[in-house]
Write an enzyme that holds these catalytic residues in place. Structure first.
Site, PDB file in Angstrom:
ATOM      1  N   THR A  52       0.834  -1.202   0.000  1.00 12.81           N
ATOM      2  CA  THR A  52       0.000   0.000   0.000  1.00 12.81           C
ATOM      3  C   THR A  52       0.868   1.251   0.000  1.00 12.81           C
ATOM      4  OG1 THR A  52      -1.717  -1.144   1.251  1.00 12.81           O
ATOM      5  CG2 THR A  52      -1.843   1.237   1.202  1.00 12.81           C
ATOM      6  N   ILE A  53       0.508   2.215  -0.823  1.00 22.34           N
ATOM      7  CA  ILE A  53       1.195   3.502  -0.826  1.00 22.34           C
ATOM      8  C   ILE A  53       0.163   4.589  -0.546  1.00 22.34           C
ATOM      9  CG2 ILE A  53       2.499   5.175  -2.197  1.00 22.34           C
ATOM     10  CD1 ILE A  53       3.576   2.835  -3.812  1.00 22.34           C
TER      11      ILE A  53
END
EC number: 3.5.1.26
Length: 40
Positions: A21-22
């Site tokens: 996840t960013i």
């Protein structure tokens, strides 16, 4: 967890990188907040 605050112009941007996840949070001088995430 990696947090990198970046100050530039009227914006304060913080990015973080979780496994897969960013995320991005951007705050302007007026206090408006934009949040973006993407899952890879």
């Amino acid at each position: 967890r990696i947090i990198e605050p970046i100050a530039g112009g009227p914006f304060i941007v913080m990015t973080w990188n979780y496994p897969g996840t960013i995320g991005i949070i951007a705050v302007d001088a007026n206090g408006h907040i934009a949040v973006g995430t993407s899952t890879n």
